[in-house]
Design an enzyme around this catalytic site. Structure first.
Site, PDB file in Angstrom:
ATOM      1  N   LYS A  15       0.849  -1.195   0.000  1.00 50.25           N
ATOM      2  CA  LYS A  15       0.000   0.000   0.000  1.00 50.25           C
ATOM      3  C   LYS A  15       0.885   1.246   0.000  1.00 50.25           C
ATOM      4  O   LYS A  15       1.938   1.267   0.655  1.00 50.25           O
ATOM      5  CB  LYS A  15      -0.892  -0.026   1.249  1.00 50.25           C
ATOM      6  CG  LYS A  15      -1.997   1.022   1.294  1.00 50.25           C
ATOM      7  CD  LYS A  15      -2.862   0.823   2.546  1.00 50.25           C
ATOM      8  CE  LYS A  15      -4.006   1.812   2.670  1.00 50.25           C
ATOM      9  NZ  LYS A  15      -4.808   1.579   3.886  1.00 50.25           N
ATOM     10  N   SER A  35      -9.650   1.390   3.264  1.00 49.84           N
ATOM     11  CA  SER A  35      -8.883   2.198   2.323  1.00 49.84           C
ATOM     12  C   SER A  35      -7.816   1.427   1.555  1.00 49.84           C
ATOM     13  O   SER A  35      -7.221   1.957   0.633  1.00 49.84           O
ATOM     14  CB  SER A  35      -8.196   3.341   3.075  1.00 49.84           C
ATOM     15  OG  SER A  35      -7.254   2.823   4.003  1.00 49.84           O
ATOM     16  N   SER A  94      -9.607  -0.951   7.451  1.00 47.89           N
ATOM     17  CA  SER A  94      -9.123  -0.651   6.102  1.00 47.89           C
ATOM     18  C   SER A  94      -8.518  -1.841   5.360  1.00 47.89           C
ATOM     19  O   SER A  94      -8.379  -1.789   4.145  1.00 47.89           O
ATOM     20  CB  SER A  94      -8.091   0.476   6.146  1.00 47.89           C
ATOM     21  OG  SER A  94      -8.747   1.708   6.190  1.00 47.89           O
TER      22      SER A  94
END
Lengths: 531, 515
Positions: free
Chosen positions: A79, A174, A198
């Site tokens: 990420k 996310s 997330s």
């Protein structure tokens, strides 16, 4: 050979060891798929050269019989809120566009030390603030299931289905880029971050295993923080065993993160196959049965409970009475820490700087206005309000007290003899983007984090396991929550459950013609919990 | 940032920046930053000397002043409070900056063990209660030399509280009387130092040095005045005082200013002021943002700092992982007040002399080394060390460690004096020779310069006789009863002996010869 991409991490690791494929071949296949799936917007940066070079080195090690272990030669994605040395790290924000960290996050370094190949940096909501992966400066991430045979066939049956192109689904967030990257077979594991769900939320929407380790088990050094006291690096994989392998590589104390714990944890995380669950006690929190829960998810949840019970486990209803305060409490604590953590982005040392130079203060203000999106700015504003001297006691201190109550709810449940809790991960399956953006970020985050957030308040390990496809042909996940630092026990239960439900593999034939060949040998297993 | 600081009390600030090209460059008082390791200590000195404006008129109220000091002291440590980068004085700017010091995203603070030990030791030395559990907080403000936008400090639960320090104040006509005073210490807290801003007004730029190993001591003084028996007055804070002399001047000025203001019907504003050290007055800093709200919150990346003592130490604890207060207490050196008392007891020296010995770095050790090696009386040694030796050092602005005269050399010299091998005057001469650093021992100097005391009475009588013959007029004066004549003759004889003769013996011989 052609089926390599569809395999799990453990399977492809075995293939590498047996010489069925080389790291370079594997890397090139993934890179080629990354290019073909570019429209998913899963990656912000593809580190092709780095990955190929790492593959070359891995290949040498395999040739010399010096493999570094299960992760050697395995393509992974990270990420874009983990610092990567020499590779741009943006947090999907204008503020950090062009920022190239001079160091690796501890978890990134550990993956590289184990020989993993870094394919790239994945997309997210700006600074991980969101639950859709729709609010980053590089645009929204598209859910690979939007293009799956399973979903498309269901949609054809629906006469009301709209224009296909605009009807794509969100990944959740996310860590949606990481979820899409693993789900679309462009890598075998990806790092997400998990502050309120997330990692687990997009895992549920993308049919993946999404694991949030106990707070303090995995280092946060190098993870650009959202809420320091709740953030943990998360792991997204195609199966529970893969998550355990990655956890084994990442877990352990880090001198650079004072919140990591020193107590010895069983390593590596080899998961036993549970033969029977009769000694297990599964808790079902009654407060998680909320009106907004979709009937499909509710039905799968209760079927899962029945499954445990039918296999001899004790299934108990438990109460987590402060659950309903979790969202508002999180809002205060999250925005306060955000206000503080974002203070360093002032345009002086790194990242974006505006052109205004009338005064330092004007420069700060313009830089931050240009650099952050509305969501980030809104949270900074709220957080600073809560931290004002006159408000601190009424908001921040109270929220901390509520947080303690929420954490104690879990302690009480576990003290009553429960081994793991079983809950939904999300209210429903993934929704189309156009549907999703009807609500603002704050409202959505509040709704979407409802089952996942309290776990972060309490620092517990939790994992979302894909269970079945909905009537629309979309994945639905359920969540298991374990005792603090009983990550291995949690994953062991999850592994047993995973084996029972036989979640189907995503079929992306229509989308990627050579993927059809890649995947053709993977049989679509029967879904035991199918409704 | 930089060096670790201990902060005694209060809060601080630092000149601020504007690193913007072309625009206005304002210097405003920013809140204190600290990124080095430092200790901050807050002492509330509730001094109660009474002040009046000029001569108190009848019926006029007297004033009392209350002063609280916030002292920022840099901890002597090899690395910074929260990072592994070094602390080194006058290192090239930004040469000692870790990723954490530069506040790169994702970096985390790691507490420096040495700084914690220093804080505990300071707390013990100042009779504080050491908190077994203390916490770190973030204090927020925007400033260019504070790259994280907040400073890590200990606002809510500091490492040490409620201490006291007893000290002496010289008083009396010759300032020779020492009056003991006690100051209360409110708290000691570990605090990160901020960076340093260098303002280039010409180019409207500010340069930032994140090394932060600068000012080793900085004091902010909180001052108010009130009538005894009435509530305390509104206080002002005079910031960034960096020497004891300026601190005293600033406080005196501020007390008088407040009294004048109030007596003229004015009011005191709760404000920060700066001290103009050349002109000797304080002025309002007129921070246009008004009062800062630092939006304190707990530092989430540092767990509570837990200290142990012998009773709470967990069995089998790794000594590298725990800090034992009792162990630190054992390593505490003798405290100055105890040393002074011992000096007075052991050597019969005056209390004020003991203060002087301790106030000069290395002087006490020098003194003790001389004592060890000489037969001379301690009083003699004290006098030589404090007058002659210290006088030479001061004159040439040297530290004790830079002295050309070693303790052994002085000891030998004092032995010669003690055994009456040389006169006092000759001893001074020898000392002066020693100061020239020619590598000679006092014994060598004495024999080379023939400075031995003339023990040969016959020779001295001979010399006296010659002098009297050469100065018949003086001898005449002497015989006529002029009292000054004898001294003149003694002087002449001493000169002829190069000060090697005992003046008492010369006098006796002269008196005998002239009678």
């Amino acid at each position: 050979m052609r089926t390599m991409l569809g395999r799990t991490l453990r399977e492809v690791s075995a293939a590498l060891k047996q010489g069925q494929i080389t790291p370079t071949e594997l890397c090139q296949k993934c890179l080629s798929l990354i290019k073909k799936t570019k429209f998913l917007n899963a990656y912000i940066t593809v580190s092709e050269e780095v990955a190929l070079k790492q593959a070359e080195e891995s290949e040498k090690r395999y040739k010399n019989g010096q493999s570094l272990g299960d992760l050697d030669g395995i393509p992974v994605a990270v990420k874009d809120n983990f610092s990567t040395s020499g590779i741009e790290t943006t947090c999907a924000s204008n503020m950090l566009k062009g920022y190239i960290p001079p160091y690796n996050a501890t978890v990134v370094q550990k993956l590289l030390d184990q020989g993993a190949l870094l394919m790239g940096k994945t997309n997210l909501d700006e600074f991980a603030m969101g639950s859709g992966s729709t609010d980053g400066v590089f645009g929204p991430v598209k859910n690979p299931w939007s293009y799956s045979k399973q979903y498309r066939e269901k949609r054809k049956q629906n006469p009301h289905s709209k224009n296909e192109d605009s009807d794509w689904l969100i990944t959740g967030g996310s860590s949606g880029g990481s979820a899409a990257a693993v789900s679309a077979f462009t890598c075998y594991a990806a790092l997400g971050s998990d502050t309120g769900g997330s990692t687990r939320n997009p895992a549920a929407h993308c049919g993946l295993v999404g694991f949030k380790p106990s707070y303090g088990l995995v280092s946060r050094h190098g993870l650009i923080p959202l809420v320091n006291s709740m953030d943990v690096p998360g792991i997204l994989t195609r199966c529970v065993d893969d998550a355990a392998i990655v956890l084994g590589a990442l877990a352990g104390p880090d001198p650079k993160d004072s919140t990591t714990v020193h107590d010895p944890i069983n390593k590596p995380f080899m998961l036993p196959s549970l033969a029977d669950v009769s000694k297990l006690c599964i808790g079902i929190p009654k407060e998680y049965l909320v009106p907004e829960l979709s009937s499909e998810v509710q039905s799968l949840w209760s079927k899962a409970a029945d499954l445990f019970e039918s296999e001899g486990a004790k299934v108990l209803e438990v109460s987590l009475p402060h659950t309903s305060y979790s969202i508002v409490c999180y809002h205060v604590l999250c925005t306060s820490e955000v206000a503080s953590n974002m203070a360093r982005f002032d345009g002086l040392q790194y990242g974006h700087r505006c052109d205004i130079d009338v005064s330092t203060e004007a420069m700060y203000a313009a830089t931050r206005r240009e650099g952050f999106n509305d969501v980030v700015r809104g949270r900074i504003l709220s957080g600073n309000f809560f931290l004002l001297k006159e408000n601190y006691e009424n908001y921040f201190v109270k929220a901390q007290k509520v947080r303690r109550l929420i954490a104690n709810d879990f302690v009480n449940a576990f003290n009553s003899g429960v081994d793991v809790l079983l809950t939904p991960t999300t209210l429903s399956e993934a929704v189309p983007y156009l549907e999703f953006i009807k609500e603002d970020n704050r409202t959505r985050s509040a709704q979407d984090d409802i089952f996942t957030q309290a776990v972060n308040m309490a620092g517990l390990p939790a994992v979302s396991i894909p269970v079945a496809l909905s009537n629309q042909g979309l994945p639905i996940g359920l969540q298991f929550i374990g005792r603090a630092f009983c990550d291995q026990q949690l994953l062991t239960v999850a592994k047993w459950f995973e084996k029972q439900v036989q979640f189907p593999v995503i079929q992306l034939q229509e989308l990627m013609d050579d993927c059809s060949a890649v995947l053709e040998n993977e049989k679509l297993a029967s879904v035991s919990l199918k409704q | 940032m930089a060096a670790p600081m201990l902060r005694w009390v209060g809060r601080g600030r630092r000149w601020t920046f504007a690193r913007v090209d072309g625009g206005s460059c304002h210097r405003r008082g920013a809140p204190t930053g600290s990124t080095s390791n430092r200790i901050r200590e807050q002492s509330s000195v509730a001094q109660q000397p009474l002040y009046t404006t000029q001569k108190p008129r009848k019926g006029e109220h007297k004033w009392a002043a209350v002063v609280g000091l916030e002292i920022h002291a840099q901890i002597s440590s090899n690395s910074k409070l929260f990072s592994g980068s070094q602390v080194r004085f006058s290192a090239p700017p930004n040469s000692l900056v870790s990723f954490f010091d530069a506040s790169l995203p994702g970096t985390l603070p790691v507490l420096n063990r040495r700084c914690v030990e220093a804080a505990v030791m300071t707390g013990l030395a100042l009779n504080c209660h050491i908190n077994k559990k203390s916490l770190f907080d973030r204090k927020h403000y925007f400033y260019a030399d504070l790259p994280a936008g907040y400073q890590i400090t200990q606002q809510r639960l500091p490492i040490a509280v409620n201490g006291s320090l007893t000290y002496g104040v010289c008083a009396g006509k010759k300032q020779s009387q020492v009056i003991p005073k006690t100051v209360r210490i409110k708290q000691i807290q570990l605090e990160q130092d901020s960076g340093k801003s260098l303002h280039d007004d010409l180019r409207s730029q500010t340069l930032i040095d994140l090394n932060r190993a600068e000012g080793q001591l900085r004091v902010d003084a909180n001052i108010s005045v009130h009538h005894p028996g009435e509530p305390l007055g509104v206080r002002t804070e005079v910031k960034n005082l960096n020497s004891i002399r300026f601190l005293a001047k600033a406080i005196d000025y501020e007390i008088q200013r407040q009294i004048d203001e109030l007596e003229n019907g004015g009011e005191i504003l709760n404000e920060t002021r700066s001290f103009h050290h050349q002109l000797g007055y304080t002025m309002s800093m007129r921070d246009k943002e008004g009062k800062q709200d630092y939006r304190f919150m707990p530092e989430p990346n540092l767990p509570p700092l837990v200290l142990y003592d012998a009773t709470s130490l967990p069995a089998g604890a790794d000594p590298q992982q725990v800090i034992n207060i009792d162990q630190i207490r054992e390593t505490l050196p003798e405290l100055p007040s105890v040393t002074r008392e011992r000096l007075v007891q052991q050597y019969g020296m005056l209390l004020e002399h003991s203060f002087t010995l301790l106030n000069e770095v290395g002087l006490l050790e020098f003194f003790q080394n001389v004592i060890k090696e000489t037969r001379a009386e301690p009083k003699k040694v004290t006098s030589w060390v404090l007058n002659t030796f210290l006088g030479y050092l001061k004159q040439q602005n040297l530290a004790v460690s830079e002295s050309p005269v070693t303790p052994s050399a002085l000891a030998e010299l004092l032995d010669l004096l003690d055994s009456r091998a040389i006169s006092s005057a000759a001893a001074k001469q020898v000392f002066e020779e020693l100061w020239k650093r020619e590598g000679k021992t006092p014994g060598q100097i004495v024999s080379e310069k023939q400075l031995e005391l003339m023990e040969d009475r016959g020779a001295l009588e001979q010399l006296c006789h010659s002098v009297m013959e050469a100065h018949p007029q003086v001898v005449m004066d002497l015989k006529e009863g002029n009292p000054r004549a004898i001294n003149k003759l003694i002087g002449l004889v001493r000169k002829a002996t190069q000060s090697r003769a005992d003046p008492a013996m010369i006098k006796e011989i002269l008196e005998k010869l002239s009678s």
